[in-house]
Design a protein around this motif. Structure first.
Motif, PDB file in Angstrom:
ATOM      1  N   ALA A 122      19.575 -53.201 -36.240  1.00 57.36           N
ATOM      2  CA  ALA A 122      20.164 -54.061 -37.268  1.00 57.36           C
ATOM      3  C   ALA A 122      19.253 -55.270 -37.421  1.00 57.36           C
ATOM      4  CB  ALA A 122      21.573 -54.500 -36.874  1.00 57.36           C
ATOM      5  N   PHE A 123      19.479 -56.032 -38.460  1.00 57.66           N
ATOM      6  CA  PHE A 123      18.803 -57.313 -38.629  1.00 57.66           C
ATOM      7  C   PHE A 123      19.843 -58.398 -38.409  1.00 57.66           C
ATOM      8  CE2 PHE A 123      16.024 -54.539 -41.211  1.00 57.66           C
ATOM      9  CZ  PHE A 123      14.806 -54.835 -40.607  1.00 57.66           C
ATOM     10  N   GLN A 124      19.856 -58.978 -37.218  1.00 62.85           N
ATOM     11  CA  GLN A 124      20.852 -59.997 -36.894  1.00 62.85           C
ATOM     12  C   GLN A 124      20.507 -61.289 -37.637  1.00 62.85           C
ATOM     13  OE1 GLN A 124      23.475 -59.178 -35.293  1.00 62.85           O
ATOM     14  NE2 GLN A 124      22.909 -57.329 -34.188  1.00 62.85           N
ATOM     15  N   PRO A 125      21.442 -61.844 -38.414  1.00 63.42           N
ATOM     16  CA  PRO A 125      21.160 -63.028 -39.230  1.00 63.42           C
ATOM     17  C   PRO A 125      21.177 -64.304 -38.409  1.00 63.42           C
ATOM     18  CG  PRO A 125      23.430 -62.347 -39.536  1.00 63.42           C
ATOM     19  CD  PRO A 125      22.808 -61.330 -38.622  1.00 63.42           C
ATOM     20  N   LEU A 126      20.126 -64.519 -37.662  1.00 62.21           N
ATOM     21  CA  LEU A 126      20.060 -65.655 -36.748  1.00 62.21           C
ATOM     22  C   LEU A 126      18.799 -66.449 -37.037  1.00 62.21           C
ATOM     23  CD1 LEU A 126      21.796 -66.672 -34.353  1.00 62.21           C
ATOM     24  CD2 LEU A 126      20.200 -65.483 -32.833  1.00 62.21           C
ATOM     25  N   LYS A 127      18.969 -67.735 -37.331  1.00 61.84           N
ATOM     26  CA  LYS A 127      17.834 -68.570 -37.700  1.00 61.84           C
ATOM     27  C   LYS A 127      17.199 -69.229 -36.478  1.00 61.84           C
ATOM     28  CE  LYS A 127      19.301 -69.693 -42.408  1.00 61.84           C
ATOM     29  NZ  LYS A 127      19.601 -70.765 -43.384  1.00 61.84           N
ATOM     30  N   LYS A 128      15.926 -69.537 -36.598  1.00 59.57           N
ATOM     31  CA  LYS A 128      15.167 -70.342 -35.642  1.00 59.57           C
ATOM     32  C   LYS A 128      15.118 -69.735 -34.247  1.00 59.57           C
ATOM     33  CE  LYS A 128      16.055 -74.624 -38.179  1.00 59.57           C
ATOM     34  NZ  LYS A 128      16.598 -76.009 -38.127  1.00 59.57           N
ATOM     35  N   VAL A 129      15.030 -68.414 -34.171  1.00 65.27           N
ATOM     36  CA  VAL A 129      14.854 -67.756 -32.878  1.00 65.27           C
ATOM     37  C   VAL A 129      13.413 -67.951 -32.426  1.00 65.27           C
ATOM     38  CG1 VAL A 129      14.847 -65.536 -31.683  1.00 65.27           C
ATOM     39  CG2 VAL A 129      16.652 -66.061 -33.332  1.00 65.27           C
ATOM     40  N   GLU A 130      13.234 -68.217 -31.148  1.00 63.66           N
ATOM     41  CA  GLU A 130      11.884 -68.439 -30.640  1.00 63.66           C
ATOM     42  C   GLU A 130      11.060 -67.153 -30.660  1.00 63.66           C
ATOM     43  OE1 GLU A 130       9.636 -70.079 -26.607  1.00 63.66           O
ATOM     44  OE2 GLU A 130      11.767 -70.498 -26.932  1.00 63.66           O
ATOM     45  N   LEU A 131      11.676 -66.042 -30.228  1.00 63.32           N
ATOM     46  CA  LEU A 131      10.966 -64.768 -30.224  1.00 63.32           C
ATOM     47  C   LEU A 131      11.938 -63.660 -30.589  1.00 63.32           C
ATOM     48  CD1 LEU A 131       8.389 -63.109 -29.598  1.00 63.32           C
ATOM     49  CD2 LEU A 131       9.234 -62.890 -27.255  1.00 63.32           C
ATOM     50  N   SER A 132      11.659 -62.968 -31.662  1.00 65.05           N
ATOM     51  CA  SER A 132      12.495 -61.851 -32.108  1.00 65.05           C
ATOM     52  C   SER A 132      11.784 -60.530 -31.866  1.00 65.05           C
ATOM     53  CB  SER A 132      12.819 -61.993 -33.602  1.00 65.05           C
ATOM     54  OG  SER A 132      13.652 -60.942 -34.028  1.00 65.05           O
ATOM     55  N   LEU A 133      12.522 -59.565 -31.333  1.00 67.40           N
ATOM     56  CA  LEU A 133      12.035 -58.196 -31.179  1.00 67.40           C
ATOM     57  C   LEU A 133      12.502 -57.459 -32.423  1.00 67.40           C
ATOM     58  CD1 LEU A 133      13.165 -58.053 -27.485  1.00 67.40           C
ATOM     59  CD2 LEU A 133      10.814 -58.374 -28.288  1.00 67.40           C
ATOM     60  N   LEU A 134      11.610 -57.305 -33.370  1.00 65.18           N
ATOM     61  CA  LEU A 134      11.984 -56.957 -34.737  1.00 65.18           C
ATOM     62  C   LEU A 134      11.741 -55.484 -35.050  1.00 65.18           C
ATOM     63  CD1 LEU A 134      12.986 -58.228 -37.400  1.00 65.18           C
ATOM     64  CD2 LEU A 134      10.597 -58.671 -37.978  1.00 65.18           C
ATOM     65  N   PRO A 135      12.781 -54.735 -35.408  1.00 60.38           N
ATOM     66  CA  PRO A 135      12.574 -53.333 -35.811  1.00 60.38           C
ATOM     67  C   PRO A 135      11.701 -53.257 -37.056  1.00 60.38           C
ATOM     68  CG  PRO A 135      14.900 -53.776 -35.388  1.00 60.38           C
ATOM     69  CD  PRO A 135      14.208 -55.105 -35.423  1.00 60.38           C
ATOM     70  N   VAL A 136      10.691 -52.381 -37.018  1.00 62.35           N
ATOM     71  CA  VAL A 136       9.740 -52.326 -38.125  1.00 62.35           C
ATOM     72  C   VAL A 136       9.569 -50.936 -38.720  1.00 62.35           C
ATOM     73  CG1 VAL A 136       8.462 -54.341 -37.305  1.00 62.35           C
ATOM     74  CG2 VAL A 136       7.758 -52.062 -36.555  1.00 62.35           C
ATOM     75  N   ASN A 137      10.242 -49.933 -38.162  1.00 61.39           N
ATOM     76  CA  ASN A 137      10.101 -48.585 -38.695  1.00 61.39           C
ATOM     77  C   ASN A 137      11.316 -47.761 -38.302  1.00 61.39           C
ATOM     78  OD1 ASN A 137       8.897 -45.537 -38.104  1.00 61.39           O
ATOM     79  ND2 ASN A 137       8.121 -46.495 -39.971  1.00 61.39           N
ATOM     80  N   GLY A 138      11.611 -46.732 -39.089  1.00 70.33           N
ATOM     81  CA  GLY A 138      12.719 -45.836 -38.770  1.00 70.33           C
ATOM     82  C   GLY A 138      13.411 -45.384 -40.036  1.00 70.33           C
ATOM     83  N   PRO A 139      14.361 -44.461 -39.917  1.00 67.15           N
ATOM     84  CA  PRO A 139      15.040 -43.930 -41.095  1.00 67.15           C
ATOM     85  C   PRO A 139      15.914 -44.946 -41.808  1.00 67.15           C
ATOM     86  CG  PRO A 139      15.910 -42.951 -39.081  1.00 67.15           C
ATOM     87  CD  PRO A 139      14.738 -43.763 -38.690  1.00 67.15           C
ATOM     88  N   TRP A 140      16.183 -46.080 -41.182  1.00 62.73           N
ATOM     89  CA  TRP A 140      17.067 -47.081 -41.798  1.00 62.73           C
ATOM     90  C   TRP A 140      16.333 -48.348 -42.223  1.00 62.73           C
ATOM     91  CZ3 TRP A 140      17.334 -51.763 -39.203  1.00 62.73           C
ATOM     92  CH2 TRP A 140      16.853 -51.766 -37.892  1.00 62.73           C
ATOM     93  N   VAL A 141      15.015 -48.418 -42.003  1.00 61.22           N
ATOM     94  CA  VAL A 141      14.301 -49.666 -42.282  1.00 61.22           C
ATOM     95  C   VAL A 141      13.001 -49.378 -43.027  1.00 61.22           C
ATOM     96  CG1 VAL A 141      13.191 -49.621 -40.008  1.00 61.22           C
ATOM     97  CG2 VAL A 141      13.321 -51.758 -41.242  1.00 61.22           C
ATOM     98  N   LYS A 142      12.684 -50.242 -43.956  1.00 62.53           N
ATOM     99  CA  LYS A 142      11.405 -50.181 -44.674  1.00 62.53           C
ATOM    100  C   LYS A 142      10.774 -51.567 -44.652  1.00 62.53           C
ATOM    101  CE  LYS A 142      13.727 -50.651 -49.190  1.00 62.53           C
ATOM    102  NZ  LYS A 142      15.107 -50.682 -48.652  1.00 62.53           N
ATOM    103  N   MET A 143       9.534 -51.666 -45.027  1.00 61.61           N
ATOM    104  CA  MET A 143       8.816 -52.935 -44.923  1.00 61.61           C
ATOM    105  C   MET A 143       9.449 -54.023 -45.789  1.00 61.61           C
ATOM    106  SD  MET A 143       6.471 -54.200 -43.036  1.00 61.61           S
ATOM    107  CE  MET A 143       5.728 -52.702 -42.378  1.00 61.61           C
TER     108      MET A 143
END
Length: 200
Positions: A122-143
């Motif tokens: 998911a894309f958690q709607p959280l601002k100003k995170v120091e380091l995010s582990l961000l999903p970048v590929n898969g059947p549910w996500v595009k660039m």
């Protein structure tokens, strides 16, 4: 804190001898001995029941707890707990939409010490995170999804995860786009490969 990226969405966080491993799935998992295991949801690329043993300290949402052969602590949005020096906040409740033909799975994210975010699928709607582990590929996500997230909620830095189904050519393309998007939206992309670490 030391953050080590393993395969796909599996990430290890260590602080003062305390180890958390998030989402050791069927694509492969590191040594889990002595670590606390956090699971975001019940898809096989995020949880492999075969590597979970009795006596392990495991935290997971209810749908995972009912599907694995060992006991675990059930978590949900808003629950906080500690693993030694690591404070863990549980965020969210639903997996990103994959298809209108499929039910939406339960999914939680984990915010570690208020600094490192693993959102699960998911894309958690959280601002100003120091380091995010961000999903970048898969059947549910595009660039475009990644760009929209970085535009609205740019972390200081991010590591791309959830790319275990890509080949070397796809990973190279991703690196090019993610570097450009980070620059465009005021973030920094850390292009960590499997087994590589960063300390914050």
């Amino acid at each position: 804190m030391k953050i080590t990226r393993h395969i796909h969405a599996c990430v290890e966080i260590e602080d003062h001898g305390n180890r958390i491993i998030i989402d050791p799935g069927t694509f492969g998992a590191p040594n889990l001995e002595g670590a606390t295991i956090l699971i975001t949801h019940n898809h096989p690329d995020h949880v492999d029941p075969a590597v979970l043993k009795p006596g392990m300290s495991i935290y997971a949402p209810r749908s995972v707890a009912h599907a694995i052969p060992v006991e675990c602590h059930i978590v949900e949005h808003g629950r906080n707990f500690t693993v030694g020096s690591l404070n863990v906040e549980v965020l969210g409740s639903e997996h990103a939409l994959i298809s209108h033909a499929l039910a939406v799975a339960e999914n939680v994210g984990y915010l570690i010490n208020g600094r490192v975010l693993h959102p699960g699928d998911a894309f958690q709607p959280l601002k100003k995170v120091e380091l995010s582990l961000l999903p970048v590929n898969g059947p549910w996500v595009k660039m475009l999804d990644v760009e929209d997230y970085l535009r609205k909620f740019p972390p200081q830095r991010f590591i791309g995860i959830h790319d275990g189904i890509m080949n070397e050519r796809g990973l190279a393309i991703n690196k090019k786009f993610l570097t450009a998007l980070a620059e465009a939206y005021g973030s920094q992309y850390l292009a960590l490969g499997e087994g590589e670490s960063v300390e914050i």
